[in-house]
Design a protein around this motif. Sequence first.
Motif, PDB file in Angstrom:
ATOM      1  N   THR A 265     -22.480 -12.251   4.974  1.00  0.00           N
ATOM      2  CA  THR A 265     -22.001 -11.620   6.202  1.00  0.00           C
ATOM      3  C   THR A 265     -22.575 -12.277   7.450  1.00  0.00           C
ATOM      4  O   THR A 265     -22.132 -11.980   8.566  1.00  0.00           O
ATOM      5  N   LEU A 266     -23.552 -13.148   7.279  1.00  0.00           N
ATOM      6  CA  LEU A 266     -24.113 -13.847   8.428  1.00  0.00           C
ATOM      7  C   LEU A 266     -23.177 -14.941   8.917  1.00  0.00           C
ATOM      8  O   LEU A 266     -23.078 -15.191  10.125  1.00  0.00           O
ATOM      9  N   ALA A 267     -22.475 -15.608   7.980  1.00  0.00           N
ATOM     10  CA  ALA A 267     -21.651 -16.763   8.348  1.00  0.00           C
ATOM     11  C   ALA A 267     -20.158 -16.506   8.212  1.00  0.00           C
ATOM     12  O   ALA A 267     -19.363 -17.195   8.857  1.00  0.00           O
ATOM     13  N   ASN A 268     -19.750 -15.538   7.386  1.00  0.00           N
ATOM     14  CA  ASN A 268     -18.333 -15.368   7.077  1.00  0.00           C
ATOM     15  C   ASN A 268     -17.859 -13.960   7.396  1.00  0.00           C
ATOM     16  O   ASN A 268     -18.640 -13.004   7.418  1.00  0.00           O
ATOM     17  N   TYR A 269     -16.567 -13.852   7.640  1.00  0.00           N
ATOM     18  CA  TYR A 269     -15.941 -12.540   7.599  1.00  0.00           C
ATOM     19  C   TYR A 269     -15.071 -12.495   6.341  1.00  0.00           C
ATOM     20  O   TYR A 269     -14.635 -13.519   5.813  1.00  0.00           O
ATOM     21  N   TYR A 270     -14.827 -11.270   5.859  1.00  0.00           N
ATOM     22  CA  TYR A 270     -14.106 -11.082   4.603  1.00  0.00           C
ATOM     23  C   TYR A 270     -12.968 -10.092   4.819  1.00  0.00           C
ATOM     24  O   TYR A 270     -13.142  -9.050   5.462  1.00  0.00           O
ATOM     25  N   CYS A 271     -11.803 -10.463   4.302  1.00  0.00           N
ATOM     26  CA  CYS A 271     -10.635  -9.584   4.362  1.00  0.00           C
ATOM     27  C   CYS A 271     -10.433  -8.944   2.987  1.00  0.00           C
ATOM     28  O   CYS A 271     -10.563  -9.609   1.950  1.00  0.00           O
ATOM     29  N   PHE A 272     -10.089  -7.659   2.993  1.00  0.00           N
ATOM     30  CA  PHE A 272      -9.946  -6.895   1.758  1.00  0.00           C
ATOM     31  C   PHE A 272      -8.570  -6.235   1.718  1.00  0.00           C
ATOM     32  O   PHE A 272      -7.993  -5.867   2.742  1.00  0.00           O
ATOM     33  N   ARG A 273      -8.064  -6.082   0.505  1.00  0.00           N
ATOM     34  CA  ARG A 273      -6.896  -5.251   0.266  1.00  0.00           C
ATOM     35  C   ARG A 273      -6.979  -4.744  -1.171  1.00  0.00           C
ATOM     36  O   ARG A 273      -7.728  -5.285  -2.001  1.00  0.00           O
ATOM     37  N   ILE A 274      -6.176  -3.726  -1.489  1.00  0.00           N
ATOM     38  CA  ILE A 274      -6.174  -3.108  -2.815  1.00  0.00           C
ATOM     39  C   ILE A 274      -4.780  -3.257  -3.418  1.00  0.00           C
ATOM     40  O   ILE A 274      -3.773  -3.095  -2.728  1.00  0.00           O
ATOM     41  N   ARG A 275      -4.750  -3.563  -4.708  1.00  0.00           N
ATOM     42  CA  ARG A 275      -3.478  -3.780  -5.417  1.00  0.00           C
ATOM     43  C   ARG A 275      -3.388  -2.854  -6.619  1.00  0.00           C
ATOM     44  O   ARG A 275      -4.374  -2.612  -7.317  1.00  0.00           O
ATOM     45  N   THR A 276      -2.188  -2.334  -6.852  1.00  0.00           N
ATOM     46  CA  THR A 276      -1.880  -1.667  -8.113  1.00  0.00           C
ATOM     47  C   THR A 276      -0.516  -2.145  -8.578  1.00  0.00           C
ATOM     48  O   THR A 276       0.181  -2.875  -7.856  1.00  0.00           O
ATOM     49  N   PHE A 277      -0.126  -1.756  -9.782  1.00  0.00           N
ATOM     50  CA  PHE A 277       1.085  -2.301 -10.393  1.00  0.00           C
ATOM     51  C   PHE A 277       2.019  -1.183 -10.813  1.00  0.00           C
ATOM     52  O   PHE A 277       1.611  -0.231 -11.481  1.00  0.00           O
ATOM     53  N   ASP A 278       3.286  -1.287 -10.390  1.00  0.00           N
ATOM     54  CA  ASP A 278       4.354  -0.383 -10.833  1.00  0.00           C
ATOM     55  C   ASP A 278       5.093  -1.095 -11.963  1.00  0.00           C
ATOM     56  O   ASP A 278       5.974  -1.924 -11.730  1.00  0.00           O
ATOM     57  N   ALA A 279       4.705  -0.782 -13.208  1.00  0.00           N
ATOM     58  CA  ALA A 279       5.245  -1.507 -14.362  1.00  0.00           C
ATOM     59  C   ALA A 279       6.724  -1.228 -14.571  1.00  0.00           C
ATOM     60  O   ALA A 279       7.465  -2.097 -15.043  1.00  0.00           O
ATOM     61  N   CYS A 280       7.188  -0.031 -14.232  1.00  0.00           N
ATOM     62  CA  CYS A 280       8.590   0.302 -14.486  1.00  0.00           C
ATOM     63  C   CYS A 280       9.528  -0.464 -13.570  1.00  0.00           C
ATOM     64  O   CYS A 280      10.657  -0.769 -13.937  1.00  0.00           O
ATOM     65  N   ASN A 281       9.065  -0.782 -12.365  1.00  0.00           N
ATOM     66  CA  ASN A 281       9.863  -1.592 -11.445  1.00  0.00           C
ATOM     67  C   ASN A 281       9.371  -3.028 -11.361  1.00  0.00           C
ATOM     68  O   ASN A 281       9.924  -3.828 -10.603  1.00  0.00           O
ATOM     69  N   ASN A 282       8.302  -3.331 -12.111  1.00  0.00           N
ATOM     70  CA  ASN A 282       7.751  -4.686 -12.204  1.00  0.00           C
ATOM     71  C   ASN A 282       7.399  -5.252 -10.818  1.00  0.00           C
ATOM     72  O   ASN A 282       7.727  -6.385 -10.487  1.00  0.00           O
ATOM     73  N   VAL A 283       6.720  -4.424 -10.016  1.00  0.00           N
ATOM     74  CA  VAL A 283       6.319  -4.871  -8.684  1.00  0.00           C
ATOM     75  C   VAL A 283       4.868  -4.466  -8.445  1.00  0.00           C
ATOM     76  O   VAL A 283       4.390  -3.447  -8.964  1.00  0.00           O
ATOM     77  N   PHE A 284       4.162  -5.278  -7.650  1.00  0.00           N
ATOM     78  CA  PHE A 284       2.826  -4.926  -7.204  1.00  0.00           C
ATOM     79  C   PHE A 284       2.928  -4.113  -5.919  1.00  0.00           C
ATOM     80  O   PHE A 284       3.797  -4.351  -5.076  1.00  0.00           O
ATOM     81  N   ILE A 285       2.034  -3.151  -5.778  1.00  0.00           N
ATOM     82  CA  ILE A 285       1.954  -2.335  -4.570  1.00  0.00           C
ATOM     83  C   ILE A 285       0.619  -2.655  -3.891  1.00  0.00           C
ATOM     84  O   ILE A 285      -0.435  -2.530  -4.510  1.00  0.00           O
ATOM     85  N   TYR A 286       0.693  -3.068  -2.629  1.00  0.00           N
ATOM     86  CA  TYR A 286      -0.508  -3.499  -1.908  1.00  0.00           C
ATOM     87  C   TYR A 286      -0.852  -2.502  -0.800  1.00  0.00           C
ATOM     88  O   TYR A 286       0.024  -1.880  -0.200  1.00  0.00           O
ATOM     89  N   SER A 287      -2.126  -2.391  -0.539  1.00  0.00           N
ATOM     90  CA  SER A 287      -2.589  -1.594   0.588  1.00  0.00           C
ATOM     91  C   SER A 287      -2.507  -2.409   1.867  1.00  0.00           C
ATOM     92  O   SER A 287      -2.107  -3.581   1.869  1.00  0.00           O
ATOM     93  N   ASN A 288      -2.904  -1.779   2.956  1.00  0.00           N
ATOM     94  CA  ASN A 288      -3.119  -2.500   4.210  1.00  0.00           C
ATOM     95  C   ASN A 288      -4.317  -3.438   4.076  1.00  0.00           C
ATOM     96  O   ASN A 288      -5.099  -3.338   3.126  1.00  0.00           O
TER      97      ASN A 288
END
Length: 653
Positions: free
Chosen positions: A272-295
């Motif tokens: 955290t001294l030298a870098n910033y880090y971006c985060f997001r959360i992923r889950t999977f909708d298997a019935c529609n075969n798509v990933f769902i992402y957070s902000n």
Amino acid sequence: MQFYYRLIVLIKNTLALKANFKLLVFVITILAFFDGRNSAMAQETSVMGRFSIENSTGCAPLEVNITELDNFGANTSRQYWYENKDNPPVLSKTHTYTEPGEYYLVQLVGANVPQKEDSIKITIYAPSPPDFIIHNCDGHVVRVEVTDDTYDRYRVDFTATDSRVVNPGTINPEFNYGVAGDYPIVVTGLYNNAVDNCGVNTKTVSTIDNIVSPVLNSVEVNNESSDGSALLTFSVGEGLVYTLEVSTNDAVGFEDLMEISGSRENITGLNTLANYYCFRIRTFDACNNVFIYSNILCSTVIDVEVGNGQNDVTWNTEPGLPNSYKILRNGEVQTELNDPFANSFADNNILCGNDYCYEVQAIYNIGTSLSIDTCIVANKTGDLLALADATSTVVNENVVLNWTEPIEDIQLSQYLVQRSVAGRPFNTIAHTFDTNHTDDDVTFRQALKYRIVYQDNCANSSIPSPVTIPMVLQVRSVNGNVVEFEWNKYENWVNGVRTYFLERLDDSGAVIEEFSVLSGRSKSITFSTDDDQPKNIRVRAESLDSTPLISYSNVRTVSVNPLIILPRAFTPDGDGLNDEFKVIGTKVFNFNMQVFSRWGDLVFFSDDATTGWNGNISGNKAPQGTYVYRLNFEDATGKTFNQSGAVVLLRTQ
């Protein structure tokens, strides 16, 4: 073999009857399903045709039974080697193979024939349980992904009557359970032309109404270090796998970091001294075969320098992603910049010699990101370097502060111990030449902050050390025998906090019980209803160092209310179930209970909490109906409780 024989006969008969193609497909499908459920083979004949067995292929343990087919007569001896010829042959016609491998079952006959030995090849597999993943979908629908490739096929049993046979690496068509519940799913490995006795794996799925889309709520940097950490808060659902992704110094190159659950996670090992880090959360909708992402939320690296009559605040984060930035000075918003690409602010509203602590908060469409706070003394270009490692802990209800000597080679004059109470400005409370101080004039009802300043013989003062905040334990609520505690984040270890524990102490201060805290800074403890001893609780924090540093909070002593449970109805029918109206719960004192009829007549009295009303009045059965009760008792501390209510007497005969 038997399966293929049946298939050929059915096809022949179907064609002979000039059945249409759809009927033929239907027959083959039914047979394929039957074969998937019952894959035991038919009799297999030996090379010379002298004997047969029912099963030559399967998983261990596999039992074979020999049927003799020759016409050598009853007086001819027939002996068998089942696994090897190291031992003499045996007469038994039954054998169980317990180890995987390939074997030759060899028959030795005593007849006067040129070839006295005949054989069948036996193949035994290891019955390993197949691996699979269950995917939850909306509306109590699930899909099963078979990740195993050991077997030729797999049977997936959703219920006792609903199953599918699939090939390796496939995702099954979804199965709708219709209502919420916990359902076992069984996957069985199948080898072609083998006995159905191989590996079975069972997992239970809790179906869900809807897939909950993940949301990142906040990112807060704990410290700026090459091995720093950040606290993330988020909202996720149950019954799905949620994966936290991270990208370094941009918002595009995301990689998997960990699976998460709950509502918060402290992410360690960040520079955290030298870098910033971006985060997001992923889950999977298997019935529609798509990933769902957070902000997406990104951490912020802050730097503050003393300028000529101003304090220069700069920061680094993903430009353009936030909507605006709030500059906080000493915990209050100094200004808000509505420029998504802003990265600096000059604070010229300062007084020379005053100290200021700055934070940058990035405001997103959803969520916020907060930097670490950085403190300086305004317009003091000759300031000495700040001490880096002031720490605080609570000992005997006093705050004990420790720090190390300055790294600079100076003529040290003194240390100034400064304290802030309830967010008010820092005041110097002690002057000392030692590297420790005990503050014995504290109350733990208000927030406490400490920092250390040192001076040299030239009257130059150092930049204040990073603030250290001792942990203050508070009781959030007491509900019966359940007590919820909360405490503030401990600061300021360089590597941050690894974990917290709640400790229970006896009257001498010795630890008699420990409660781990999985996440966050709150914990509910359910004490035994029979526990009438004092409950002295404190928090212990451990650092992320290889040899953890330890810090303690103040001690809070709590008492719990007695928990008395009474049934709303009882059935005195002698079946041993709910035959009496009596209290259930913690130990109480000076107990008495009265029961009245609807006309106010006293029908029962007891001063023993273990004795209840059996539904009789003067030896006769009381009529069915509603009765009123009144309780009086004391807890272990002598506190008096009164309780009243109604109970229904039911008779089944």
